[in-house]
Design an enzyme around this catalytic site. Structure first.
Site, PDB file in Angstrom:
ATOM      1  N   LYS A  94      12.702  -7.494  -5.280  1.00  0.00           N
ATOM      2  CA  LYS A  94      11.943  -6.308  -5.679  1.00  0.00           C
ATOM      3  C   LYS A  94      12.621  -5.718  -6.905  1.00  0.00           C
ATOM      4  CE  LYS A  94       8.543  -3.733  -3.839  1.00  0.00           C
ATOM      5  NZ  LYS A  94       7.354  -4.142  -3.086  1.00  0.00           N
ATOM      6  N   GLY A 194      -1.388   9.232   1.770  1.00  0.00           N
ATOM      7  CA  GLY A 194      -1.265   8.496   0.504  1.00  0.00           C
ATOM      8  C   GLY A 194      -2.527   7.677   0.288  1.00  0.00           C
ATOM      9  N   GLY A 196      -3.640   6.104  -2.530  1.00  0.00           N
ATOM     10  CA  GLY A 196      -3.571   5.412  -3.815  1.00  0.00           C
ATOM     11  C   GLY A 196      -4.349   4.102  -3.739  1.00  0.00           C
ATOM     12  N   VAL A 198      -3.867   1.248  -2.205  1.00  0.00           N
ATOM     13  CA  VAL A 198      -4.087   0.674  -0.873  1.00  0.00           C
ATOM     14  C   VAL A 198      -4.802   1.675   0.033  1.00  0.00           C
ATOM     15  CG1 VAL A 198      -2.985  -0.356   1.149  1.00  0.00           C
ATOM     16  CG2 VAL A 198      -1.998  -0.727  -1.107  1.00  0.00           C
TER      17      VAL A 198
HETATM   18  P1  NAD Z   1      -0.035   3.982  -5.204  1.00  0.00           P
HETATM   19  O1  NAD Z   1       0.999   4.493  -6.133  1.00  0.00           O
HETATM   20  O2  NAD Z   1      -1.316   3.504  -5.753  1.00  0.00           O
HETATM   21  O3  NAD Z   1      -0.385   5.112  -4.126  1.00  0.00           O
HETATM   22  C1  NAD Z   1       0.569   5.905  -3.510  1.00  0.00           C
HETATM   23  C2  NAD Z   1      -0.113   7.234  -3.209  1.00  0.00           C
HETATM   24  O4  NAD Z   1       0.767   8.021  -2.411  1.00  0.00           O
HETATM   25  C3  NAD Z   1      -0.424   8.048  -4.466  1.00  0.00           C
HETATM   26  O5  NAD Z   1      -1.762   8.507  -4.423  1.00  0.00           O
HETATM   27  C4  NAD Z   1       0.582   9.205  -4.395  1.00  0.00           C
HETATM   28  O6  NAD Z   1       0.088  10.403  -4.969  1.00  0.00           O
HETATM   29  C5  NAD Z   1       0.743   9.348  -2.891  1.00  0.00           C
HETATM   30  N1  NAD Z   1       1.976  10.021  -2.471  1.00  0.00           N
HETATM   31  C6  NAD Z   1       3.223   9.921  -2.998  1.00  0.00           C
HETATM   32  N2  NAD Z   1       4.070  10.704  -2.310  1.00  0.00           N
HETATM   33  C7  NAD Z   1       3.345  11.284  -1.320  1.00  0.00           C
HETATM   34  C8  NAD Z   1       3.657  12.193  -0.269  1.00  0.00           C
HETATM   35  N3  NAD Z   1       4.892  12.663  -0.107  1.00  0.00           N
HETATM   36  N4  NAD Z   1       2.664  12.571   0.571  1.00  0.00           N
HETATM   37  C9  NAD Z   1       1.405  12.103   0.418  1.00  0.00           C
HETATM   38  N5  NAD Z   1       1.047  11.246  -0.572  1.00  0.00           N
HETATM   39  C10 NAD Z   1       2.006  10.852  -1.420  1.00  0.00           C
HETATM   40  O7  NAD Z   1       0.676   2.848  -4.309  1.00  0.00           O
HETATM   41  P2  NAD Z   1      -0.034   1.706  -3.465  1.00  0.00           P
HETATM   42  O8  NAD Z   1      -0.058   0.484  -4.280  1.00  0.00           O
HETATM   43  O9  NAD Z   1      -1.274   2.248  -2.843  1.00  0.00           O
HETATM   44  O10 NAD Z   1       1.064   1.466  -2.333  1.00  0.00           O
HETATM   45  C11 NAD Z   1       1.229   2.371  -1.261  1.00  0.00           C
HETATM   46  C12 NAD Z   1       2.378   1.915  -0.367  1.00  0.00           C
HETATM   47  O11 NAD Z   1       2.099   0.610   0.139  1.00  0.00           O
HETATM   48  C13 NAD Z   1       3.723   1.795  -1.079  1.00  0.00           C
HETATM   49  O12 NAD Z   1       4.753   2.136  -0.187  1.00  0.00           O
HETATM   50  C14 NAD Z   1       3.815   0.329  -1.421  1.00  0.00           C
HETATM   51  O13 NAD Z   1       5.143  -0.117  -1.548  1.00  0.00           O
HETATM   52  C15 NAD Z   1       3.151  -0.283  -0.217  1.00  0.00           C
HETATM   53  N6  NAD Z   1       2.593  -1.594  -0.468  1.00  0.00           N
HETATM   54  C16 NAD Z   1       1.673  -1.771  -1.433  1.00  0.00           C
HETATM   55  C17 NAD Z   1       1.135  -3.039  -1.654  1.00  0.00           C
HETATM   56  C18 NAD Z   1       0.075  -3.280  -2.697  1.00  0.00           C
HETATM   57  O14 NAD Z   1      -0.547  -4.349  -2.682  1.00  0.00           O
HETATM   58  N7  NAD Z   1      -0.183  -2.326  -3.570  1.00  0.00           N
HETATM   59  C19 NAD Z   1       1.561  -4.123  -0.878  1.00  0.00           C
HETATM   60  C20 NAD Z   1       2.492  -3.900   0.141  1.00  0.00           C
HETATM   61  C21 NAD Z   1       3.011  -2.629   0.318  1.00  0.00           C
END
Ligand code: NAD
Length: 367
Positions: A94, A194, A196, A198
């Site tokens: 990572k 959250g 975002g 996902v």
């Molecule tokens: P992203 O950045 O698109 O979304 C994250 C969201 O969380 C954002 O909208 C942000 O405003 C919100 N956020 C941040 N801090 C917060 C808090 N304290 N309270 C509430 N909301 C909060 O990220 P993503 O790609 O959607 O990934 C989300 C999680 O899933 C991460 O932990 C990431 O490591 C994990 N993940 C993602 C993937 C992927 O394919 N994108 C794969 C495996 C794991």
């Protein structure tokens, strides 16, 4: 004088890298610095027994470098077990870039980061994580082939997030089946923390099925947009951990199941996308188990994204991606049953299986 620094009490408190609590026999930790672009990044390579270390790059404004190091160590370790339990021939890695993705991310910075990735000759392969877009990976691709998650128009498998969300949905259904006797989520109250990349797609699956979805995020604009698009309710209170719910889906950052929250949580099931949801795996996993809260291990159910990017390396198509991701349902059920049968936490059960696969391969490799 250097000896003053070496002898200073502060530095002695904890060894900077190998002595970190989150250091877990990582093979390599690479610190990347470039004055011209402002790049400060850390690449963590945890284990490459099963294959090259693959894992996304996160850009985040950490409070200090310790936080960034801790994050990359925990995240890269998680990737090792995620790949292992999903049956992929990949190791765990990572990267984190220290900074604000909204204001400090530039094409030059991304390309410079790509050059650092390239210097590892394929031992680490990157992809997107929090703060990254497919277009950023396209920029990295201009300087190195060791990147996945690039645009479909450029030969990649595109944004992995929708597949991650689908896998989380499958894992959640399996956990519901285990806890409630049925995997039907219609009428279940699910908190998605959250929304975002996902989280939003997860909300879509859940509202399509008729779940009562409550959303929370620090980004007010996204809350309004996702709420009006899918009819999810915005959480208006101040402490989401005190809210009664059937399912808690952490989809923001990690360690939200911690000393402050673990006894408060009023959920029956925890199933979300965030990596490293348990602040201290053994301790918080055990408390959840005692409280009868079914925890679907994060590194198991959020593997859709890595399945998607692995397709770019192995050349399999959409159908196989979906089949592998759907299989998260079966694996989750097996792990939950295994945990109960062996009186261990669900996280431990998943880790045991992942570790076994790595140990077997290590033996084979040394023959
Ligand atoms: P992203 O950045 O698109 O979304 C994250 C969201 O969380 C954002 O909208 C942000 O405003 C919100 N956020 C941040 N801090 C917060 C808090 N304290 N309270 C509430 N909301 C909060 O990220 P993503 O790609 O959607 O990934 C989300 C999680 O899933 C991460 O932990 C990431 O490591 C994990 N993940 C993602 C993937 C992927 O394919 N994108 C794969 C495996 C794991």
């Amino acid at each position: 004088m250097i000896s003053d620094i070496i002898n200073s009490k502060d530095i002695k408190k904890v060894d900077p890298v190998f002595g970190q609590l989150s250091f877990d026999n990582h093979e390599q930790v690479v610190f990347c610095n470039d004055k011209d672009t402002g790049l400060k990044a850390i690449i963590g390579i945890h284990n490459t027994v099963l294959g090259p270390a693959l894992g996304g790059t996160r850009m985040w404004q950490y409070n200090n470098e310790w936080e960034a190091l801790n994050d990359v160590l925990r995240l890269s370790r998680g990737m090792t077990f995620k790949a292992a339990i999903t049956g992929l021939n990949l190791g765990g890695g990572k990267a984190v870039i220290i900074g604000d993705a909204k204001t400090q991310k530039t094409p030059e910075l991304m390309k410079r980061f790509g050059e650092f990735v390239h210097s590892l000759s394929g031992k680490y392969i990157t992809a997107e994580d929090v703060g990254m877009e497919t277009s950023d990976m396209d920029l990295v691709r201009e300087v190195t082939p060791y990147v996945t998650g690039i645009s479909e128009s450029k030969g990649g498998a595109g944004n992995p997030s929708p597949i991650t969300a689908y896998g989380v949905y499958m894992g959640m259904k399996a956990a519901a089946k285990y806890k409630f006797g049925s995997d039907i989520l219609e009428g279940k109250k699910v908190v998605v923390q959250g929304i975002g990349h996902v989280g939003e797609t997860l909300v879509e699956h859940l509202t399509n099925e008729g779940a009562k979805v409550l959303i929370t995020d620090i980004n007010e604009e996204r809350l309004q947009a996702v709420s009006s698009k899918y009819g999810a309710e915005i959480y208006k209170g101040h402490d989401i951990y005190s809210e009664s719910m059937d399912i808690y889906a952490p989809c923001a950052l990690g360690a939200t199941v911690n000393d402050d929250t673990v006894y408060k949580l009023k959920a029956e099931v925890i199933a979300g996308a965030a990596n490293n949801q348990l602040a201290i795996e053994d301790k918080h996993g055990a408390i959840l188990q005692q409280r009868g809260i079914v925890y679907a291990p994060d590194f198991l159910i959020n593997a859709g994204g890595i399945i998607n990017v692995y397709a770019e390396l192995e050349g399999y198509g959409r159908q196989e991606i979906n089949r592998k991701t759907e299989n998260i349902y079966n694996t989750t059920l097996e792990i939950l049953e295994n945990a109960t049968a062996n009186s261990i936490t669900t996280n431990q059960a998943a880790l045991n299986i992942a570790r076994e696969r790595i140990a077997t391969r290590k033996k084979e490799n040394s023959k």
